[in-house]
Design a protein around this motif. Structure first.
Motif, PDB file in Angstrom:
ATOM      1  N   LYS A   1       4.646   7.819   3.802  1.00  0.00           N
ATOM      2  CA  LYS A   1       3.815   8.243   2.935  1.00  0.00           C
ATOM      3  C   LYS A   1       1.885   7.715   3.786  1.00  0.00           C
ATOM      4  O   LYS A   1       1.337   8.290   3.491  1.00  0.00           O
ATOM      5  CB  LYS A   1       3.503   7.431   1.145  1.00  0.00           C
ATOM      6  N   LEU A   2       2.228   6.337   4.408  1.00  0.00           N
ATOM      7  CA  LEU A   2       0.942   6.456   4.784  1.00  0.00           C
ATOM      8  C   LEU A   2       0.321   6.466   6.052  1.00  0.00           C
ATOM      9  O   LEU A   2      -0.723   7.091   6.657  1.00  0.00           O
ATOM     10  CB  LEU A   2       0.974   4.487   5.179  1.00  0.00           C
ATOM     11  N   HIS A   3       1.289   7.361   6.957  1.00  0.00           N
ATOM     12  CA  HIS A   3       2.144   8.292   7.800  1.00  0.00           C
ATOM     13  C   HIS A   3       1.618   9.583   7.312  1.00  0.00           C
ATOM     14  O   HIS A   3       0.760  10.049   8.189  1.00  0.00           O
ATOM     15  CB  HIS A   3       3.287   8.251   8.275  1.00  0.00           C
TER      16      HIS A   3
ATOM     17  N   GLU B   1      -3.590  13.009   6.952  1.00  0.00           N
ATOM     18  CA  GLU B   1      -4.142  13.561   6.119  1.00  0.00           C
ATOM     19  C   GLU B   1      -5.871  12.811   6.017  1.00  0.00           C
ATOM     20  O   GLU B   1      -7.600  13.819   6.139  1.00  0.00           O
ATOM     21  CB  GLU B   1      -4.446  13.939   4.578  1.00  0.00           C
ATOM     22  N   TYR B   2      -6.144  11.745   6.067  1.00  0.00           N
ATOM     23  CA  TYR B   2      -7.515  11.137   6.197  1.00  0.00           C
ATOM     24  C   TYR B   2      -8.404  11.348   7.495  1.00  0.00           C
ATOM     25  O   TYR B   2      -8.806  11.935   7.158  1.00  0.00           O
ATOM     26  CB  TYR B   2      -7.080   9.463   6.106  1.00  0.00           C
ATOM     27  N   THR B   3      -7.465  10.670   8.344  1.00  0.00           N
ATOM     28  CA  THR B   3      -8.708  11.391   9.442  1.00  0.00           C
ATOM     29  C   THR B   3      -8.969  12.790   9.840  1.00  0.00           C
ATOM     30  O   THR B   3      -9.817  12.880  10.882  1.00  0.00           O
ATOM     31  CB  THR B   3      -7.098  10.650  11.131  1.00  0.00           C
ATOM     32  N   ASN B   4      -7.627  13.667   9.212  1.00  0.00           N
ATOM     33  CA  ASN B   4      -8.396  14.908   9.313  1.00  0.00           C
ATOM     34  C   ASN B   4      -9.420  15.119   8.306  1.00  0.00           C
ATOM     35  O   ASN B   4      -9.727  17.182   8.409  1.00  0.00           O
ATOM     36  CB  ASN B   4      -6.999  15.766   9.373  1.00  0.00           C
TER      37      ASN B   4
ATOM     38  N   LEU C   1       0.987  -1.017   0.517  1.00  0.00           N
ATOM     39  CA  LEU C   1      -0.103  -0.122   0.272  1.00  0.00           C
ATOM     40  C   LEU C   1       0.612   0.608   0.095  1.00  0.00           C
ATOM     41  O   LEU C   1       0.369   2.140  -0.945  1.00  0.00           O
ATOM     42  CB  LEU C   1      -0.890   0.024   1.405  1.00  0.00           C
ATOM     43  N   GLU C   2       1.991   1.163   0.670  1.00  0.00           N
ATOM     44  CA  GLU C   2       2.852   2.378   1.125  1.00  0.00           C
ATOM     45  C   GLU C   2       3.284   3.175  -0.558  1.00  0.00           C
ATOM     46  O   GLU C   2       3.413   3.875  -0.768  1.00  0.00           O
ATOM     47  CB  GLU C   2       4.427   1.939   2.016  1.00  0.00           C
ATOM     48  N   ASN C   3       3.679   1.559  -0.854  1.00  0.00           N
ATOM     49  CA  ASN C   3       4.075   1.554  -2.430  1.00  0.00           C
ATOM     50  C   ASN C   3       3.106   2.199  -3.656  1.00  0.00           C
ATOM     51  O   ASN C   3       3.712   2.927  -4.760  1.00  0.00           O
ATOM     52  CB  ASN C   3       4.425   0.214  -2.931  1.00  0.00           C
TER      53      ASN C   3
END
Lengths: 226, 226
Positions: A186-188, A193-196, A139-141
């Motif tokens: 990138k996932l971090h 971004e997503y949770t905000n 997923l990171e990739n």
């Protein structure tokens, strides 16, 4: 947008990452709905009526038509409530890739993290951790933009929501560290971004309650396996 | 119909029920393609290039764009090659139901029959048989017309193809009888209609080879578990 005569119901639990997928998608589309909190140890007659086969949450009921399986529901929501805020890409190849990655999350990541955190057997948990990291690496990739969906949230982001919010809570509860910022920068960033995002933020469960829930689940498994 | 400049390739094995799904869908759409037979014990470099994550068949390659996961591929085929012979229903609720049942086949029926026929452990095989019958009961109950798709073949029929052709071959090979005509009269009739449909019939593997393959698989499992 939902028309005034439409009746939309969601059956879920406040902590279910699968029910949250449905709620976030409805939020993105601006659809009003009524939420029915289920007690999974004592399922309601309505839940059993609407989902007689799997008897699970989430269920979406749209004008008395019941739909189950969160990814199936997301596609339905996208088809029924217009394309101002599309959840799936329009182009068939990109749409197929989005479906592939959503399925990947459910088929590979989800079982792996459950095994990593909640298997009775220590070797199984270690194997689960390896499989989780491997799934996260893929997923990171794959993450190339702000979101998996590009500049705005798409179906893969919604499917991957577990990684942004539930995974860190599980890690805290059971003492794991899989989603490290050095290995998964990138996932971090994406998780932040997503949770905000407003549609996501207002639909997340309380983190402390989630951590407490996972701590209790972990403790009961460890106790039972002794 | 496929345009002349289109290049369509399918990577599969002659006996794979998942690869057959893709071939049958292309057949229904009248799309010409080249079939690449894979040796799963010695996978080709192309297969590993096109499906680096799961390393499995089928892969559809359309003008050098690779797609994997048979149900994802079926939706792509339906979107790209017109709606003269639609595979998915047009109406969103019916489309969602078709997706639900296709997923049900992959998530419930497929693991159950594999467990019933090829588990090393006898109790596991018996449990698998029960789960297979339960899944078949749900499908028998769902079958209302000539096909799951109504009067013509749809995505659920293509997904369920295993029941029409592979299951009877497995039953013969391992000495099981799960799909009995008295218990499943509608599935029996459907299986006959489905396997005799021209687009399906010409794409089925040789039954004797399939039975021999399953016999050998069963024998190796039984021998290994002694």
């Amino acid at each position: 947008m939902a028309k005034v005569y439409e009746v939309v119901k969601v059956f879920g639990t406040v902590g279910s990452p699968f029910a949250k997928r449905v709620q976030i998608a409805l939020e993105l589309k601006g659809v009003q709905y009524t939420f029915f909190e289920e007690d999974l140890r004592n399922k309601s007659e309505l839940l059993l009526k609407y989902n007689p086969i799997h008897k699970k949450v989430p269920v979406l009921v749209h004008n008395e038509k019941a739909l189950v399986e969160s990814l199936v529901i997301l596609e339905y929501i996208d088809e029924v409530w217009g394309s101002d805020q599309p959840i799936l890409p329009q182009q068939p190849y990109h749409k197929a890739l989005a479906r592939f990655w959503s399925k990947f999350i459910d088929d590979k990541y989800m079982p792996a993290i459950t095994k990593a955190a909640f298997s009775a057997n220590k070797e199984e948990r270690e194997k689960g951790s390896e499989e989780t990291v491997e799934a996260l690496e893929h997923l990171e990739n794959e993450l190339k933009d702000k979101f998996f969906g590009g500049e705005s949230i798409g179906v893969v982001d919604i499917a991957a929501g577990h990684i942004a919010f539930w995974l860190p809570a599980i890690e805290e509860a059971v003492g794991l560290k899989l989603l490290t910022s050095d290995k998964f920068p990138k996932l971090h960033k994406w998780g932040h971004e997503y949770t905000n995002h407003p549609a996501v933020k207002k639909n997340l469960p309380q983190r402390e309650r989630l951590v407490a829930f996972f701590k209790a689940r972990y403790a009961s498994i460890i106790t039972a396996s002794k």
